[in-house]
Design a protein around this motif. Structure first.
Motif, PDB file in Angstrom:
ATOM      1  N   GLU A   1       0.812  -1.221   0.000  1.00  0.00           N
ATOM      2  CA  GLU A   1       0.000   0.000   0.000  1.00  0.00           C
ATOM      3  C   GLU A   1       0.844   1.269   0.000  1.00  0.00           C
TER       4      GLU A   1
ATOM      5  N   ARG B   1      -7.768  -7.686  -7.778  1.00  0.00           N
ATOM      6  CA  ARG B   1      -8.589  -6.515  -7.483  1.00  0.00           C
ATOM      7  C   ARG B   1      -7.979  -5.693  -6.348  1.00  0.00           C
ATOM      8  N   ARG B   2      -7.463  -6.367  -5.337  1.00  0.00           N
ATOM      9  CA  ARG B   2      -6.867  -5.640  -4.207  1.00  0.00           C
ATOM     10  C   ARG B   2      -5.636  -4.861  -4.639  1.00  0.00           C
TER      11      ARG B   2
ATOM     12  N   ASP C   1      -6.913  -1.899  -6.616  1.00  0.00           N
ATOM     13  CA  ASP C   1      -7.535  -0.931  -5.709  1.00  0.00           C
ATOM     14  C   ASP C   1      -6.496  -0.089  -4.969  1.00  0.00           C
TER      15      ASP C   1
END
Length: 309
Positions: free
Chosen positions: A133, A172-173, A176
């Motif tokens: 992240e 998808r994560r 995202d």
């Protein structure tokens, strides 16, 4: 005959992008360290052959991949050219090194399975996203593009078959988090054409179209080109490949060589799909690298065209 006859088929794209991974994914699995000057020449020759994207190296800790310990030196030697070449960054420390060199494109490498996340990243499946992240956020805030890889999309040597919905969730994560492109990896080469179709369709059903996907095949069981054909028919237009079929995965012993770029180019040429690559120059480059590595190229096209000379 050094070119296939061109026969167009319905339902195929007009042009594809070949994402060359030989300098990073290919050389990271070599037993002997390739000299820095050879790596630099390899990258420059791949670019000169018309490959639009050449992933140059990885800013991984040299303890884990000593073959790429010279990553910063390589990018410095490549100068302004190197700034436009993507590099793999496993974590924030890797990103820091890329930012110090003012690079413009980075990639992160995730896993669709728990076991491979632990073995490759020393993180759990969920922990890997927490690690990525800040990497993706900081990179995009700095104006860099970010590609995300997902490994073990078609099978895992420890866990076996990997459910399609599990792969879609992992992908998808990563998207995202802010990644712009997602490369789906058949890390151990067990995928088949129907599986490719089903996976791309599942991403589409989740709202992720083929324009955001790339496909990364290994040819362990001889299925890579068949899988490319399925990907083309499903609308994917970016394919990873490695010059001369170099590579594997240092953390998965059953992962043999990547799809050879020359073999991919031969297929695309025969289908009348534009790719922009000079096949002769590419074959010459892969034969040159094979000499440096002290063995013949696993690429069928390299072997055939070299023996025809």
């Amino acid at each position: 005959m050094t070119r296939p006859a061109v026969v167009r088929a319905a339902g195929l794209p007009e042009r594809v992008t070949i994402y060359e991974v030989g300098a990073r994914d290919g050389l990271q699995n070599e037993q002997e360290v390739v000299p820095l000057q050879v790596k630099e020449q390899f990258v420059r020759r791949l670019l000169a052959a018309g490959l639009p994207i050449v992933e140059a190296t990885s800013f991984v800790h040299p303890r884990w991949v000593p073959q790429l310990a010279d990553a910063a030196d390589l990018m410095a030697n490549l100068g302004e050219t190197g700034r436009d070449l993507p590099v793999l960054v496993p974590n924030e420390r890797g990103l820091d090194r890329a930012l110090e060199l003012d690079l413009r494109h980075v990639a992160v490498f995730g896993s669709a399975t728990e076991t491979f996340a632990q073995r490759n990243l020393n993180r759990s499946y969920d922990e890997q996203f927490a690690m990525f992240e800040p990497v993706v956020r900081r990179a995009t805030d700095a104006g860099l593009t970010v590609r995300a890889y997902v490994s073990m999309c078609f099978g895992d040597p420890w866990e076996g078959a990997v459910p399609i919905d599990q792969v879609v969730e992992a992908g998808r994560r990563l998207l995202d988090l802010g990644a712009g492109e997602l490369s789906l990896g058949d890390t151990i080469g067990v995928g088949t054409a129907g599986h490719v179709t089903a996976l791309v369709e599942a991403f589409g059903a989740a709202g992720i179209g083929p324009e955001r996907l790339a496909l990364h095949f290994h040819d362990t069981y001889g299925q890579a080109l068949s899988n490319v054909q399925a990907g083309l028919l499903a609308g994917v237009t970016t394919f990873d490949a490695s010059a001369g079929g170099l590579g594997g995965c240092p953390y998965a012993q059953s992962a043999t060589g990547n799809l050879a770029t020359e073999d991919l180019v031969w297929l695309l040429t025969g289908l009348g799909i534009e790719h922009g690559v000079d096949l002769d120059a590419l074959v010459t480059t892969s034969a040159w690298m094979a000499e440096h590595l002290g063995r013949s190229s696993p690429s069928a096209v390299v072997r055939a065209m070299s023996s025809a000379d």
